[in-house]
Design an enzyme around this catalytic site. Structure first.
Site, PDB file in Angstrom:
ATOM      1  N   LYS A  91      47.964  39.359  42.587  1.00  0.00           N
ATOM      2  CA  LYS A  91      47.136  40.551  42.417  1.00  0.00           C
ATOM      3  C   LYS A  91      45.805  40.342  43.131  1.00  0.00           C
ATOM      4  O   LYS A  91      45.233  39.246  43.082  1.00  0.00           O
ATOM      5  CB  LYS A  91      46.895  40.832  40.930  1.00  0.00           C
ATOM      6  CG  LYS A  91      45.958  42.025  40.693  1.00  0.00           C
ATOM      7  CD  LYS A  91      45.951  42.464  39.248  1.00  0.00           C
ATOM      8  CE  LYS A  91      45.062  41.675  38.346  1.00  0.00           C
ATOM      9  NZ  LYS A  91      43.626  41.652  38.715  1.00  0.00           N
ATOM     10  N   ASP A 118      42.442  36.199  36.176  1.00  0.00           N
ATOM     11  CA  ASP A 118      41.241  35.374  36.348  1.00  0.00           C
ATOM     12  C   ASP A 118      40.305  35.554  35.151  1.00  0.00           C
ATOM     13  O   ASP A 118      39.267  34.897  35.056  1.00  0.00           O
ATOM     14  CB  ASP A 118      40.530  35.643  37.690  1.00  0.00           C
ATOM     15  CG  ASP A 118      39.987  37.047  37.802  1.00  0.00           C
ATOM     16  OD1 ASP A 118      40.275  37.890  36.927  1.00  0.00           O
ATOM     17  OD2 ASP A 118      39.253  37.320  38.785  1.00  0.00           O
ATOM     18  N   SER A 119      40.702  36.410  34.192  1.00  0.00           N
ATOM     19  CA  SER A 119      40.021  36.469  32.899  1.00  0.00           C
ATOM     20  C   SER A 119      40.155  35.122  32.186  1.00  0.00           C
ATOM     21  O   SER A 119      39.521  34.908  31.150  1.00  0.00           O
ATOM     22  CB  SER A 119      40.601  37.595  32.031  1.00  0.00           C
ATOM     23  OG  SER A 119      42.014  37.505  31.972  1.00  0.00           O
ATOM     24  N   GLU A 134      41.963  42.404  43.864  1.00  0.00           N
ATOM     25  CA  GLU A 134      41.098  43.533  43.522  1.00  0.00           C
ATOM     26  C   GLU A 134      40.642  44.229  44.804  1.00  0.00           C
ATOM     27  O   GLU A 134      40.387  43.585  45.815  1.00  0.00           O
ATOM     28  CB  GLU A 134      39.872  43.050  42.736  1.00  0.00           C
ATOM     29  CG  GLU A 134      40.218  42.465  41.376  1.00  0.00           C
ATOM     30  CD  GLU A 134      38.985  42.049  40.569  1.00  0.00           C
ATOM     31  OE1 GLU A 134      37.842  42.309  41.001  1.00  0.00           O
ATOM     32  OE2 GLU A 134      39.181  41.456  39.487  1.00  0.00           O
ATOM     33  N   ASP A 170      46.672  35.927  39.704  1.00  0.00           N
ATOM     34  CA  ASP A 170      45.491  36.740  40.022  1.00  0.00           C
ATOM     35  C   ASP A 170      44.613  35.979  41.018  1.00  0.00           C
ATOM     36  O   ASP A 170      44.084  34.904  40.686  1.00  0.00           O
ATOM     37  CB  ASP A 170      44.720  36.981  38.717  1.00  0.00           C
ATOM     38  CG  ASP A 170      43.861  38.216  38.762  1.00  0.00           C
ATOM     39  OD1 ASP A 170      43.900  38.950  39.769  1.00  0.00           O
ATOM     40  OD2 ASP A 170      43.148  38.454  37.766  1.00  0.00           O
ATOM     41  N   GLU A 201      41.660  49.992  36.151  1.00  0.00           N
ATOM     42  CA  GLU A 201      40.831  49.469  35.054  1.00  0.00           C
ATOM     43  C   GLU A 201      39.543  50.280  34.941  1.00  0.00           C
ATOM     44  O   GLU A 201      38.862  50.549  35.944  1.00  0.00           O
ATOM     45  CB  GLU A 201      40.488  47.987  35.307  1.00  0.00           C
ATOM     46  CG  GLU A 201      39.561  47.416  34.236  1.00  0.00           C
ATOM     47  CD  GLU A 201      39.440  45.901  34.225  1.00  0.00           C
ATOM     48  OE1 GLU A 201      40.115  45.235  35.045  1.00  0.00           O
ATOM     49  OE2 GLU A 201      38.669  45.388  33.388  1.00  0.00           O
TER      50      GLU A 201
HETATM   51  O1  KIV Z   1      42.145  39.033  34.851  1.00  0.00           O
HETATM   52  C1  KIV Z   1      42.649  39.895  34.123  1.00  0.00           C
HETATM   53  O2  KIV Z   1      42.908  39.679  32.931  1.00  0.00           O
HETATM   54  C2  KIV Z   1      42.929  41.196  34.705  1.00  0.00           C
HETATM   55  C3  KIV Z   1      43.485  42.267  33.815  1.00  0.00           C
HETATM   56  C4  KIV Z   1      42.453  42.752  32.896  1.00  0.00           C
HETATM   57  C5  KIV Z   1      44.098  43.370  34.578  1.00  0.00           C
HETATM   58  O3  KIV Z   1      42.725  41.377  35.868  1.00  0.00           O
END
Ligand code: KIV
Length: 288
Positions: A118, A49-50, A120, A88, A187
Site C-alpha cells: 500500500k 505503518d500505524s 499513500e 504498508d 481515510e
Molecule cells: O497504517 C495503517 O494502519 C493504515 C490504515 C489505517 C489504513 O494505513
C-alpha cells in the site's frame, strides 16, 4: 498455519469483489494479531505503518523504517493467513525515486512475504505506483487523510471538505483506478465524497472514517480491541477493552505470587524421588 476451509484471498479476487459483500480489512503487526484477524475471517490483513503508533508508541508514522516494516510483515505472513497480506510502505520508501520504490516494494514481497503493498497519495505518486505494478506487485492506494502527510496537512484533519479538494481527490481516485490498483483506502473524508468515489472507480474502496457507502471497512487492531493509549478517533468503534482485561489478569497473577498461591503443585516440576534423596544426603546440602 492457514485455515484450509477458506480459499486464499488474492489481490485479483479483492479487485473482483466490487459490489459483493463488504470487504473486511484489519491491521496486524505480529503473529498473534495475524492469527486472530485471520481466524475472525479477515479478507485483508494490513501490516500498517500505524505500527509506529500502536506498537512502538510513537507520535507519528514518520519514523518507522523499511526494516521495521519488513520485520513485522514477516511475522504476519509467517502465520500463513488465508487473508491477503498487504505491506504498508513507510514514508520515504517510495518518494525518492522510481528505482528505490520498486526495490523497497520488492523487499516487502521477498523478505516480508507480503502479497501486495500500500502507498499513500494520488496523482503525485503515479510514476511510483505504475513502476511497482509493472514489477508485478499488486498495489493498494490510500487517499484522503494520509497520515504520512501530517506535517504538510498541519495535523490530522478530515480531507476533501471543500469543493476543489473534493474534486482533487476524485481525480486522484480515477488516476489510481486507471493505473490498476486493486483497491483504494479512503481515510478521513466526508461520507458523500467517499460514496461518489466508490461509484466512480472500478476498484473496491475500503473506508476508515469515510462513512458507510464504501466497498469495505478497515480499523486498526489495537483501536478496535481497546489496546491503545486511551485516545480513540470518532470513527473507531471499540468492541473490547483488552487493556482492562489484561491489566486485571496481570494483577491477579501478582496477587497470587505475593500470597504464595502461585505456583501450585500442578505448575511445578519434580525430580525422581531417588535423585532427590541422594541430592539431599550430600553433606554440602542444606536440609529443606
Ligand atoms: O497504517 C495503517 O494502519 C493504515 C490504515 C489505517 C489504513 O494505513
Amino acid at each position: 498455519m492457514r485455515d484450509q476451509t477458506r480459499d486464499k484471498v488474492t489481490a485479483p479476487r479483492v479487485r473482483a469483489a466490487k459490489g459483493g459483500p463488504k470487504l473486511k480489512m484489519i491491521t496486524a503487526y505480529d503473529a498473534p494479531s495475524a492469527r486472530i484477524a485471520d481466524a475472525a475471517g479477515a479478507d485483508i490483513v494490513l501490516v500498517g505503518d500505524s505500527l509506529a503508533n500502536v506498537v512502538l508508541g510513537r507520535e507519528t508514522t514518520l519514523t518507522v523504517t523499511m526494516n521495521d516494516m519488513v520485520h513485522h510483515t514477516r511475522a504476519v505472513s509467517g502465520t500463513g493467513p488465508a487473508a491477503l497480506v498487504v505491506g504498508d510502505m513507510p514514508w520515504l520508501s517510495y518518494h525518492v525515486s522510481v528505482e528505490e520504490t520498486v526495490r523497497n516494494a520488492g523487499r516487502f514481497v521477498q523478505e516480508g512475504g507480503a502479497e501486495s503493498v500500500k502507498l499513500e497519495g494520488g496523482r503525485k505518486r503515479l510514476p511510483m505506483i505504475q513502476a511497482v505494478l509493472d514489477a508485478e506487485i499488486p498495489v493498494m492506494g490510500h487517499l484522503g487523510l494520509t497520515p504520512q502527510s501530517v506535517n504538510a496537512m498541519g495535523g490530522y484533519r478530515v480531507q476533501g471538505k471543500h469543493l476543489e479538494a473534493a474534486r482533487g481527490l476524485i481525480a486522484d481516485a480515477r488516476a489510481l483506478d486507471a493505473a490498476g490498483v486493486f483497491s483504494i483506502v479512503l481515510e478521513g473524508v466526508p461520507d458523500l465524497l467517499a460514496e461518489l468515489i466508490t461509484k466512480e472507480v472500478s476498484a473496491p474502496t475500503i473506508g476508515i472514517g469515510a462513512g458507510a457507502h464504501v466497498d469495505g471497512q478497515v480499523l486498526v487492531f489495537h483501536d478496535l480491541l481497546g489496546l491503545g493509549d486511551g485516545h480513540v478517533a470518532k470513527f473507531v468503534r471499540q468492541y473490547a477493552n483488552l487493556t482492562e482485561v489484561a491489566t486485571a489478569a496481570v494483577e491477579r497473577w501478582f496477587h497470587d505470587v505475593e500470597t504464595g498461591e502461585f505456583p501450585s503443585e500442578e505448575e511445578t516440576y519434580h525430580m525422581p524421588e531417588e535423585v532427590a534423596k541422594a541430592l539431599l544426603s550430600d553433606d554440602s546440602m542444606v536440609e529443606t
